[in-house]
Motif scaffolding. Structure first.
Motif, mmCIF file in Angstrom:
data_model
loop_
_atom_site.group_PDB
_atom_site.id
_atom_site.type_symbol
_atom_site.label_atom_id
_atom_site.label_comp_id
_atom_site.label_asym_id
_atom_site.label_seq_id
_atom_site.Cartn_x
_atom_site.Cartn_y
_atom_site.Cartn_z
ATOM 1 N N ALA A 11 0.733 -1.160 0.017
ATOM 2 C CA ALA A 11 0.094 -0.051 0.097
ATOM 3 C C ALA A 11 0.855 1.116 -0.096
ATOM 4 C CB ALA A 11 -1.130 -0.078 0.995
ATOM 5 N N LEU A 12 0.546 2.229 -0.891
ATOM 6 C CA LEU A 12 1.414 3.419 -0.878
ATOM 7 C C LEU A 12 0.315 4.808 -1.136
ATOM 8 C CD1 LEU A 12 3.875 5.018 -0.776
ATOM 9 C CD2 LEU A 12 3.961 4.496 -3.389
ATOM 10 N N ARG A 13 0.065 5.534 -0.416
ATOM 11 C CA ARG A 13 -1.072 6.642 -0.591
ATOM 12 C C ARG A 13 -2.143 6.215 -1.138
ATOM 13 N NH1 ARG A 13 3.638 9.512 -3.789
ATOM 14 N NH2 ARG A 13 4.869 10.382 -1.810
ATOM 15 N N GLY A 14 -2.813 5.312 -0.607
ATOM 16 C CA GLY A 14 -4.017 4.530 -0.652
ATOM 17 C C GLY A 14 -4.029 3.605 -2.037
ATOM 18 N N ARG A 15 -2.973 3.502 -2.588
ATOM 19 C CA ARG A 15 -3.053 2.320 -3.833
ATOM 20 C C ARG A 15 -2.107 1.286 -3.685
ATOM 21 N NH1 ARG A 15 -1.845 6.097 -8.899
ATOM 22 N NH2 ARG A 15 -0.056 5.971 -8.148
ATOM 23 N N LEU A 16 -2.467 0.122 -4.188
ATOM 24 C CA LEU A 16 -1.496 -1.043 -4.007
ATOM 25 C C LEU A 16 -0.716 -0.965 -5.202
ATOM 26 C CD1 LEU A 16 -4.270 -3.700 -3.278
ATOM 27 C CD2 LEU A 16 -2.900 -2.545 -1.582
ATOM 28 N N MET A 17 0.644 -1.156 -4.791
ATOM 29 C CA MET A 17 1.837 -1.003 -5.619
ATOM 30 C C MET A 17 2.708 -2.103 -5.701
ATOM 31 S SD MET A 17 1.185 2.297 -6.610
ATOM 32 C CE MET A 17 2.616 2.996 -7.068
ATOM 33 N N CYS A 18 3.254 -2.475 -6.790
ATOM 34 C CA CYS A 18 4.415 -3.397 -6.936
ATOM 35 C C CYS A 18 5.383 -2.680 -7.833
ATOM 36 C CB CYS A 18 3.842 -4.552 -7.714
ATOM 37 S SG CYS A 18 3.550 -4.265 -9.438
ATOM 38 N N LEU A 46 21.461 5.791 -9.267
ATOM 39 C CA LEU A 46 22.665 6.437 -9.549
ATOM 40 C C LEU A 46 22.070 7.923 -8.948
ATOM 41 C CD1 LEU A 46 23.388 5.411 -13.083
ATOM 42 C CD2 LEU A 46 24.652 4.993 -10.927
ATOM 43 N N THR A 47 20.805 8.359 -8.896
ATOM 44 C CA THR A 47 20.507 9.589 -8.391
ATOM 45 C C THR A 47 19.347 9.510 -7.176
ATOM 46 O OG1 THR A 47 18.386 9.500 -9.971
ATOM 47 C CG2 THR A 47 20.403 10.484 -10.746
ATOM 48 N N MET A 48 19.131 8.306 -6.793
ATOM 49 C CA MET A 48 18.243 8.269 -5.750
ATOM 50 C C MET A 48 18.659 7.210 -4.753
ATOM 51 S SD MET A 48 14.592 7.730 -7.775
ATOM 52 C CE MET A 48 13.565 8.789 -6.724
ATOM 53 N N ARG A 49 18.221 7.242 -3.363
ATOM 54 C CA ARG A 49 18.477 6.091 -2.488
ATOM 55 C C ARG A 49 17.692 4.859 -2.611
ATOM 56 N NH1 ARG A 49 20.315 7.688 3.218
ATOM 57 N NH2 ARG A 49 20.631 5.424 3.286
ATOM 58 N N VAL A 50 17.862 3.908 -3.793
ATOM 59 C CA VAL A 50 17.100 2.797 -3.934
ATOM 60 C C VAL A 50 18.054 1.963 -4.341
ATOM 61 C CG1 VAL A 50 15.114 4.094 -4.741
ATOM 62 C CG2 VAL A 50 16.611 3.441 -6.375
ATOM 63 N N SER A 51 17.950 0.598 -4.308
ATOM 64 C CA SER A 51 18.857 -0.426 -4.581
ATOM 65 C C SER A 51 19.054 -0.819 -5.918
ATOM 66 C CB SER A 51 18.783 -1.642 -3.451
ATOM 67 O OG SER A 51 17.507 -2.008 -3.544
ATOM 68 N N TRP A 52 17.902 -0.745 -6.448
ATOM 69 C CA TRP A 52 18.097 -1.191 -8.001
ATOM 70 C C TRP A 52 17.195 -0.423 -8.875
ATOM 71 C CZ3 TRP A 52 14.363 -5.446 -9.215
ATOM 72 C CH2 TRP A 52 13.209 -5.545 -8.690
ATOM 73 N N PRO A 53 17.327 -0.349 -10.082
ATOM 74 C CA PRO A 53 16.405 0.403 -10.956
ATOM 75 C C PRO A 53 15.106 -0.152 -11.190
ATOM 76 C CG PRO A 53 18.087 -0.773 -12.309
ATOM 77 C CD PRO A 53 18.262 -0.882 -10.955
ATOM 78 N N HIS A 54 14.074 0.674 -11.015
ATOM 79 C CA HIS A 54 12.803 0.172 -11.119
ATOM 80 C C HIS A 54 11.750 1.226 -11.235
ATOM 81 C CE1 HIS A 54 12.905 0.832 -6.928
ATOM 82 N NE2 HIS A 54 11.607 0.745 -6.839
ATOM 83 N N TYR A 55 10.511 0.872 -11.608
ATOM 84 C CA TYR A 55 9.224 1.850 -11.466
ATOM 85 C C TYR A 55 8.462 1.113 -10.463
ATOM 86 C CZ TYR A 55 10.174 4.206 -16.037
ATOM 87 O OH TYR A 55 10.960 4.899 -16.845
ATOM 88 N N ASP A 56 7.788 2.131 -9.560
ATOM 89 C CA ASP A 56 6.814 1.586 -8.713
ATOM 90 C C ASP A 56 5.318 1.824 -9.597
ATOM 91 O OD1 ASP A 56 8.139 0.891 -6.534
ATOM 92 O OD2 ASP A 56 7.871 2.743 -5.617
ATOM 93 N N ILE A 57 4.481 0.713 -9.566
ATOM 94 C CA ILE A 57 3.406 0.697 -10.460
ATOM 95 C C ILE A 57 2.158 0.436 -9.771
ATOM 96 C CG2 ILE A 57 4.559 0.550 -12.689
ATOM 97 C CD1 ILE A 57 3.894 -2.183 -12.909
ATOM 98 N N ASP A 58 0.912 0.728 -9.915
ATOM 99 C CA ASP A 58 -0.111 0.535 -9.380
ATOM 100 C C ASP A 58 -0.747 -0.757 -9.838
ATOM 101 O OD1 ASP A 58 -1.783 1.097 -11.601
ATOM 102 O OD2 ASP A 58 -2.231 3.216 -10.619
ATOM 103 N N GLN A 59 -1.882 -1.383 -9.230
ATOM 104 C CA GLN A 59 -2.367 -2.860 -9.918
ATOM 105 C C GLN A 59 -3.007 -2.691 -11.180
ATOM 106 O OE1 GLN A 59 -1.957 -5.901 -7.962
ATOM 107 N NE2 GLN A 59 -0.601 -4.302 -7.607
#
Length: 136
Positions: A11-18, A46-59
């Motif tokens: 859950a992220l801001r009222g939406r289900l994400m993957c 390379l520009t954010m504090r994330v461990s791998w390149p990806h997009y968060d997308i909703d269902q």
């Protein structure tokens, strides 16, 4: 090369994400565009504090991506793909240990065959000295 979506639903801001990810960033960005995701939402280590390149997308967008050919991954497949994308043989060794059928608890026994099916047959035997793999 394929684009992948994981089965982790958060859950992220009222939406289900993957997560949506790929070893091929051009293919990943092309899929993002096809499903209506702006490239500014790309999470780049390379520009954010994330461990791998990806997009968060909703269902909703996850379902569209799957209809367009994205491959659904379980948690073990996702970690194996993350190891490939990140160039992290240590992560792959952890999954390899969980895939050992001689162990009492081996929840990742399906991962080697799945990696072969995805075109990553050589990865299962990569060692640190062989990293990154030579392209065929």
């Amino acid at each position: 090369m394929s684009v992948y979506v994981d089965s982790a639903i958060h859950a992220l801001r009222g939406r289900l994400m993957c997560h949506m990810f790929s070893p091929d960033l051009d293919e990943l960005h092309a899929m993002a565009e096809r499903i209506g995701i702006e490239q500014r939402w790309f999470q780049d280590p390379l520009t954010m504090r994330v461990s791998w390149p990806h997009y968060d997308i909703d269902q909703t967008r996850r379902a569209i991506a799957i209809d367009l050919g994205a491959v659904v991954c379980d948690r073990y497949q996702t970690v194996a793909m993350a190891a490939i994308i990140q160039g992290r043989p240590d992560k792959l060794r952890r999954i390899r240990a969980l895939a050992d059928p001689s162990r009492a608890f081996a929840p990742a026994t399906h991962v080697p065959a799945w990696l072969i099916e995805q075109g990553f047959a050589q990865i299962w035997n990569w060692e640190e000295a062989d990293w990154p793999p030579e392209s065929e």
